[in-house]
Design a protein around this motif. Sequence first.
Motif, PDB file in Angstrom:
ATOM      1  N   SER A   1      40.056 -37.643  56.064  1.00 55.57           N
ATOM      2  CA  SER A   1      38.854 -37.222  56.777  1.00 55.57           C
ATOM      3  C   SER A   1      39.226 -36.157  57.794  1.00 55.57           C
ATOM      4  CB  SER A   1      38.180 -38.412  57.478  1.00 55.57           C
ATOM      5  OG  SER A   1      39.048 -38.960  58.442  1.00 55.57           O
ATOM      6  N   VAL A   2      38.248 -35.354  58.137  1.00 52.81           N
ATOM      7  CA  VAL A   2      38.456 -34.274  59.097  1.00 52.81           C
ATOM      8  C   VAL A   2      38.711 -34.864  60.476  1.00 52.81           C
ATOM      9  CG1 VAL A   2      37.322 -32.321  60.232  1.00 52.81           C
ATOM     10  CG2 VAL A   2      37.039 -32.670  57.764  1.00 52.81           C
ATOM     11  N   ASN A   3      39.708 -34.336  61.155  1.00 50.41           N
ATOM     12  CA  ASN A   3      39.991 -34.723  62.533  1.00 50.41           C
ATOM     13  C   ASN A   3      38.973 -34.007  63.416  1.00 50.41           C
ATOM     14  OD1 ASN A   3      40.957 -34.778  65.201  1.00 50.41           O
ATOM     15  ND2 ASN A   3      43.089 -34.897  64.532  1.00 50.41           N
ATOM     16  N   LEU A   4      37.944 -34.750  63.861  1.00 59.04           N
ATOM     17  CA  LEU A   4      36.841 -34.122  64.595  1.00 59.04           C
ATOM     18  C   LEU A   4      37.278 -33.573  65.945  1.00 59.04           C
ATOM     19  CD1 LEU A   4      33.917 -36.563  63.732  1.00 59.04           C
ATOM     20  CD2 LEU A   4      34.468 -34.350  62.708  1.00 59.04           C
TER      21      LEU A   4
ATOM     22  N   TYR B   1      36.662 -28.605  56.451  1.00 55.46           N
ATOM     23  CA  TYR B   1      35.988 -29.382  55.416  1.00 55.46           C
ATOM     24  C   TYR B   1      36.483 -28.982  54.031  1.00 55.46           C
ATOM     25  CZ  TYR B   1      33.184 -31.810  58.775  1.00 55.46           C
ATOM     26  OH  TYR B   1      32.797 -32.630  59.803  1.00 55.46           O
ATOM     27  N   GLY B   2      36.900 -27.735  53.863  1.00 52.42           N
ATOM     28  CA  GLY B   2      37.497 -27.313  52.599  1.00 52.42           C
ATOM     29  C   GLY B   2      38.810 -28.023  52.342  1.00 52.42           C
ATOM     30  N   LYS B   3      39.605 -28.231  53.397  1.00 52.89           N
ATOM     31  CA  LYS B   3      40.852 -28.992  53.258  1.00 52.89           C
ATOM     32  C   LYS B   3      40.552 -30.414  52.797  1.00 52.89           C
ATOM     33  CE  LYS B   3      43.508 -29.175  56.749  1.00 52.89           C
ATOM     34  NZ  LYS B   3      44.327 -29.090  57.968  1.00 52.89           N
ATOM     35  N   ASP B   4      39.481 -30.994  53.316  1.00 55.23           N
ATOM     36  CA  ASP B   4      39.055 -32.337  52.925  1.00 55.23           C
ATOM     37  C   ASP B   4      38.730 -32.368  51.426  1.00 55.23           C
ATOM     38  OD1 ASP B   4      38.185 -34.944  52.922  1.00 55.23           O
ATOM     39  OD2 ASP B   4      36.485 -34.611  54.235  1.00 55.23           O
ATOM     40  N   VAL B   5      37.963 -31.396  50.954  1.00 52.88           N
ATOM     41  CA  VAL B   5      37.599 -31.308  49.540  1.00 52.88           C
ATOM     42  C   VAL B   5      38.842 -31.113  48.672  1.00 52.88           C
ATOM     43  CG1 VAL B   5      36.386 -29.900  47.813  1.00 52.88           C
ATOM     44  CG2 VAL B   5      35.250 -30.490  49.974  1.00 52.88           C
ATOM     45  N   MET B   6      39.699 -30.178  49.067  1.00 51.10           N
ATOM     46  CA  MET B   6      40.905 -29.898  48.292  1.00 51.10           C
ATOM     47  C   MET B   6      41.836 -31.113  48.235  1.00 51.10           C
ATOM     48  SD  MET B   6      40.650 -26.997  46.929  1.00 51.10           S
ATOM     49  CE  MET B   6      42.297 -27.051  46.241  1.00 51.10           C
TER      50      MET B   6
END
Length: 198
Positions: A85-88, A69-74
């Motif tokens: 979006s995060v790969n769930l 989720y940090g990668k998503d924010v960054m």
Amino acid sequence: MSDAAALLGGLATGALGAYAYYSPALRPLAHAFTLWIALLAAVVPGARDGRAILRAAVALAAAVVAFYYGKDVMYGIRYPGMPYSVNLEQLALWLVLAALAGTAAGLVFGPIGREDVRGTVSTALAAGLLIGEVVRRSDRADGVVFTVATLLALALVLARGIRSRRQAVRVAAWLVPMALAGFLLVSGPDVLEQLLLG
């Protein structure tokens, strides 16, 4: 250390890994197990087996969630307006691996700091994981940041684990086989991810 420290440590190292993912200078840390090994060496030693397993699993799961989720924010900060979006499926796989690794890591890192055979072998294996990570990444130009991070993590493991000169000699004697085991262990998740998601 407390269970809360394991959770917070996991969130902090996961966030650092996510930041490093988009930082040219720190990027090698985003793809290395060095942060997570240092995290475990900080929060798990001294706990009994059940508590050590819980702390290791919580720390690793928190790190995985914060990383993805940090990668998503960054990404949103670096590339405003671009979809991401995060790969769930990938997140779920790494959470399962975090639970499995947490069980093993709790048993390995918990005895660190004891002067008995288990404490000595555990310290050598934790150091061996770091050495194995260096070998795994030896074909990459990871530079100063990775080297410094590895040396700091190794210093943390040895400071937490070695209680006497005699034990230091025993740890050194175990380092070669534990470095081989460490290489195999840190290489395993990438191989499994490629098999399952490739």
